[in-house]
Design an enzyme around this catalytic site. Structure first.
Site, PDB file in Angstrom:
ATOM      1  N   GLY A  68       1.148  -1.566  -0.138  1.00  0.00           N
ATOM      2  CA  GLY A  68       0.039  -0.094   0.128  1.00  0.00           C
ATOM      3  C   GLY A  68       0.827   1.213   0.233  1.00  0.00           C
ATOM      4  N   GLU A  75       0.190   0.948  -6.207  1.00  0.00           N
ATOM      5  CA  GLU A  75       1.223   0.401  -5.230  1.00  0.00           C
ATOM      6  C   GLU A  75       0.779  -1.126  -5.111  1.00  0.00           C
ATOM      7  OE1 GLU A  75       2.680   2.291  -3.548  1.00  0.00           O
ATOM      8  OE2 GLU A  75       1.652   4.111  -3.731  1.00  0.00           O
ATOM      9  N   GLU A  87       5.361  -2.055  -6.264  1.00  0.00           N
ATOM     10  CA  GLU A  87       5.473  -2.707  -4.919  1.00  0.00           C
ATOM     11  C   GLU A  87       6.332  -3.991  -5.092  1.00  0.00           C
ATOM     12  OE1 GLU A  87       3.532  -1.767  -0.838  1.00  0.00           O
ATOM     13  OE2 GLU A  87       4.554  -0.081  -0.583  1.00  0.00           O
ATOM     14  N   PRO A 102      -5.661   7.997  14.994  1.00  0.00           N
ATOM     15  CA  PRO A 102      -4.228   8.648  14.568  1.00  0.00           C
ATOM     16  C   PRO A 102      -2.918   8.287  15.062  1.00  0.00           C
ATOM     17  CG  PRO A 102      -6.704   9.813  15.226  1.00  0.00           C
ATOM     18  CD  PRO A 102      -7.003   8.886  15.618  1.00  0.00           C
ATOM     19  N   GLU A 151      11.263  -7.230   0.272  1.00  0.00           N
ATOM     20  CA  GLU A 151      11.160  -8.187   0.015  1.00  0.00           C
ATOM     21  C   GLU A 151      10.043  -8.363  -0.622  1.00  0.00           C
ATOM     22  OE1 GLU A 151      11.830 -12.657   2.359  1.00  0.00           O
ATOM     23  OE2 GLU A 151      12.687 -10.904   3.046  1.00  0.00           O
TER      24      GLU A 151
END
Length: 140
Positions: A43, A59, A63, A80, A110
């Site tokens: 992400g 994303e 990745e 938060p 990895e």
């Protein structure tokens, strides 16, 4: 156009819980802080002008090298304190791998797949242990 500049706002991110054909789940080992070296769901940040759906597909491809199909919205995680860099809200999707070969790239040192039992024993980055438990309620 009126832009509010005097207020702090949370940043928007996306994550994906991705299953492959045998039921294992794809994880990345983080290349950068925070949580450098820890396993996490693929992400990252939503770019300006991008939908959350476009962001998670981008994303994940950046990745992991795989293309996903979004199955469903898992949830929105907005504590938060979930990210030490500041207030980050993530929109997390359930997805499945549809093509591509796993290869670590960009922010991933990895990439690997784990069974649900293996993943539950891992100390994941951010609040990804909570996200994993929520996902398993839906996919098992």
């Amino acid at each position: 156009m009126y832009i509010i500049k005097s207020f702090k706002h949370p940043l928007l991110t996306v994550d994906a819980v991705i299953t492959i054909f045998d039921g294992r789940i794809i994880f990345i080992r983080r290349k950068n802080p925070p949580y450098k070296g820890s396993w996490a769901f693929p992400g990252g940040f939503v770019e300006y002008g991008e939908t959350v759906e476009e962001a998670v597909i981008r994303e994940v491809r950046e990745e992991t090298g795989v293309i996903i199909k979004i199955q469903d919205l898992l949830g929105v995680y907005s504590d938060p304190g979930r990210d030490p860099r500041g207030h980050m809200i993530t929109v997390c999707f359930l997805a499945s791998k549809i093509e591509g070969e796993l290869r670590a790239d960009t922010d991933a040192a990895e990439v690997s797949c784990f069974t649900a039992d293996e993943a539950l024993r891992m100390n994941l980055a951010f609040d990804h242990n909570k996200i994993l438990k929520d996902a398993l309620k839906r996919i098992l």
